[in-house]
Design a protein around this motif. Structure first.
Motif, PDB file in Angstrom:
ATOM      1  N   GLY A   1      -0.884  14.919   8.848  1.00 24.13           N
ATOM      2  CA  GLY A   1      -0.863  14.634   7.369  1.00 24.13           C
ATOM      3  C   GLY A   1      -1.587  13.354   7.004  1.00 24.13           C
ATOM      4  N   GLU A   2      -2.364  13.687   5.841  1.00 25.04           N
ATOM      5  CA  GLU A   2      -3.020  12.741   5.461  1.00 25.04           C
ATOM      6  C   GLU A   2      -2.774  11.216   5.238  1.00 25.04           C
ATOM      7  N   ALA A   3      -1.565  11.294   4.912  1.00 21.34           N
ATOM      8  CA  ALA A   3      -0.935   9.978   4.278  1.00 21.34           C
ATOM      9  C   ALA A   3      -0.522   9.074   5.700  1.00 21.34           C
ATOM     10  N   GLU A   4      -0.167   9.938   6.908  1.00 20.10           N
ATOM     11  CA  GLU A   4       0.284   9.452   8.189  1.00 20.10           C
ATOM     12  C   GLU A   4      -1.002   9.071   8.730  1.00 20.10           C
TER      13      GLU A   4
ATOM     14  N   LEU B   1       0.909  -1.234   0.061  1.00 21.14           N
ATOM     15  CA  LEU B   1       0.049  -0.045   0.048  1.00 21.14           C
ATOM     16  C   LEU B   1       0.978   1.262   0.188  1.00 21.14           C
ATOM     17  N   VAL B   2       0.450   2.160  -0.787  1.00 25.32           N
ATOM     18  CA  VAL B   2       1.210   3.543  -0.797  1.00 25.32           C
ATOM     19  C   VAL B   2      -0.039   4.414  -0.306  1.00 25.32           C
ATOM     20  N   PHE B   3       0.303   5.432   0.715  1.00 26.37           N
ATOM     21  CA  PHE B   3      -0.616   6.306   1.109  1.00 26.37           C
ATOM     22  C   PHE B   3       0.046   7.709   0.864  1.00 26.37           C
ATOM     23  N   THR B   4      -0.676   8.604   0.429  1.00 24.20           N
ATOM     24  CA  THR B   4      -0.286   9.820  -0.345  1.00 24.20           C
ATOM     25  C   THR B   4      -0.925  10.867   0.052  1.00 24.20           C
ATOM     26  N   GLY B   5      -0.464  12.125   0.770  1.00 19.82           N
ATOM     27  CA  GLY B   5      -1.155  13.451   0.827  1.00 19.82           C
ATOM     28  C   GLY B   5      -0.528  13.928   2.064  1.00 19.82           C
ATOM     29  N   ALA B   6      -0.451  15.581   1.952  1.00 23.72           N
ATOM     30  CA  ALA B   6      -0.020  16.412   2.960  1.00 23.72           C
ATOM     31  C   ALA B   6      -1.240  16.653   3.805  1.00 23.72           C
ATOM     32  N   THR B   7      -1.551  17.942   3.844  1.00 20.33           N
ATOM     33  CA  THR B   7      -2.839  18.587   4.576  1.00 20.33           C
ATOM     34  C   THR B   7      -3.387  19.504   3.553  1.00 20.33           C
TER      35      THR B   7
ATOM     36  N   ALA C   1       2.290  15.418  -1.311  1.00 18.71           N
ATOM     37  CA  ALA C   1       1.420  15.842  -2.325  1.00 18.71           C
ATOM     38  C   ALA C   1       0.215  16.614  -1.670  1.00 18.71           C
ATOM     39  N   ARG C   2      -0.102  17.591  -2.589  1.00 15.10           N
ATOM     40  CA  ARG C   2      -1.338  18.642  -2.021  1.00 15.10           C
ATOM     41  C   ARG C   2      -2.383  18.486  -3.230  1.00 15.10           C
ATOM     42  N   ASN C   3      -2.131  17.619  -4.199  1.00 14.90           N
ATOM     43  CA  ASN C   3      -3.054  17.745  -5.180  1.00 14.90           C
ATOM     44  C   ASN C   3      -3.093  16.297  -6.143  1.00 14.90           C
ATOM     45  N   THR C   4      -3.987  16.011  -6.746  1.00 13.42           N
ATOM     46  CA  THR C   4      -4.085  14.460  -7.385  1.00 13.42           C
ATOM     47  C   THR C   4      -2.724  14.281  -8.053  1.00 13.42           C
ATOM     48  N   GLY C   5      -2.337  15.390  -9.067  1.00 12.79           N
ATOM     49  CA  GLY C   5      -1.041  15.347  -9.698  1.00 12.79           C
ATOM     50  C   GLY C   5       0.020  14.936  -9.092  1.00 12.79           C
TER      51      GLY C   5
END
Length: 220
Positions: A72-75, A55-61, A97-101
């Motif tokens: 952070g979202e991923a954490e 699994l990869v979780f990606t995302g800042a806030t 990451a802060r957007n889908t791209g």
């Protein structure tokens, strides 16, 4: 106030966003960061069912998640998946990451650094962003065979879980606008959009569900 007609139009956009792709074994699953911990729930179920080995979780806030997910979202996704029984060793976290791209580009860079061979991937996202996520991934990482999945809730069930109907409908409208607008910007591949779906989108815009719209994108 959200009217009966607003709900009917929202259902049209909700149904369009669901791509109905079959979930098949893939090299990885990528959980796209957001306010919705249900994304982590779905990703955890995929791992525990043996559908994916990693699994990869990606995302800042973002403005929406800064208070509820301060680490952070991923954490927060990672912690949720571990609580559901996923071994920490099979989770990679991409925290910037802060957007889908950026979700796609930075996850790709992380996987390359880790030496993970990715031939197929399951995108796990919010139910109202399947098409946007899929179109972005196809554009930015076309070498991978992509599939997209989300929770199986109805719109009303999802709203009840999130607890904020206005937020969900605003985000649903914003997600559809990006499906329309981003291909011309080079951010996503084109997708066929039925006229009835666009008509529902335009009525919701006129009804004021506009807080997530891109200010530079035209809305007829």
């Amino acid at each position: 106030m959200i009217t009966v007609d607003d709900w009917a139009d929202a259902e049209v956009l909700w149904d369009y966003q669901h791509m109905g792709q079959a979930v098949e074994p893939c090299s990885i699953a990528i959980g796209l960061g957001s306010h919705d911990l249900g994304v982590a729930d779905v990703a955890a179920r995929l791992y525990l069912a043996g559908t994916v080995p990693l699994l990869v979780f990606t995302g800042a806030t973002s403005a929406t998640t800064r208070e509820r997910m301060p680490r952070g979202e991923a954490e927060h996704y990672r912690q949720r998946a571990v609580a559901l029984g996923v071994p920490p060793r099979v989770i990679l976290v991409e925290p910037e990451a802060r957007n889908t791209g950026e979700n796609i580009r930075l996850s790709r860079a992380l996987l390359e650094r880790e030496g993970v061979d990715v031939r197929s991937a399951l995108l796990v996202c919010k139910p109202y962003e399947e098409r946007r996520a899929y179109a972005t991934a196809q554009k930015l990482w076309p070498e991978v065979q992509w599939r997209c999945t989300s929770s199986t809730e109805s719109l009303r069930e999802y709203v009840d879980r999130v607890g904020d109907a206005r937020l969900v409908l605003d985000m649903l409208v914003g997600a559809h606008q990006r499906v329309l607008f981003y291909p011309a910007k080079g951010f996503a591949v084109e997708q066929r959009v039925p006229e009835a779906v666009n008509a529902s989108f335009e009525r919701l815009c006129r009804a004021g569900f506009s807080s997530r719209l891109l200010p530079s994108a035209p809305v007829s």
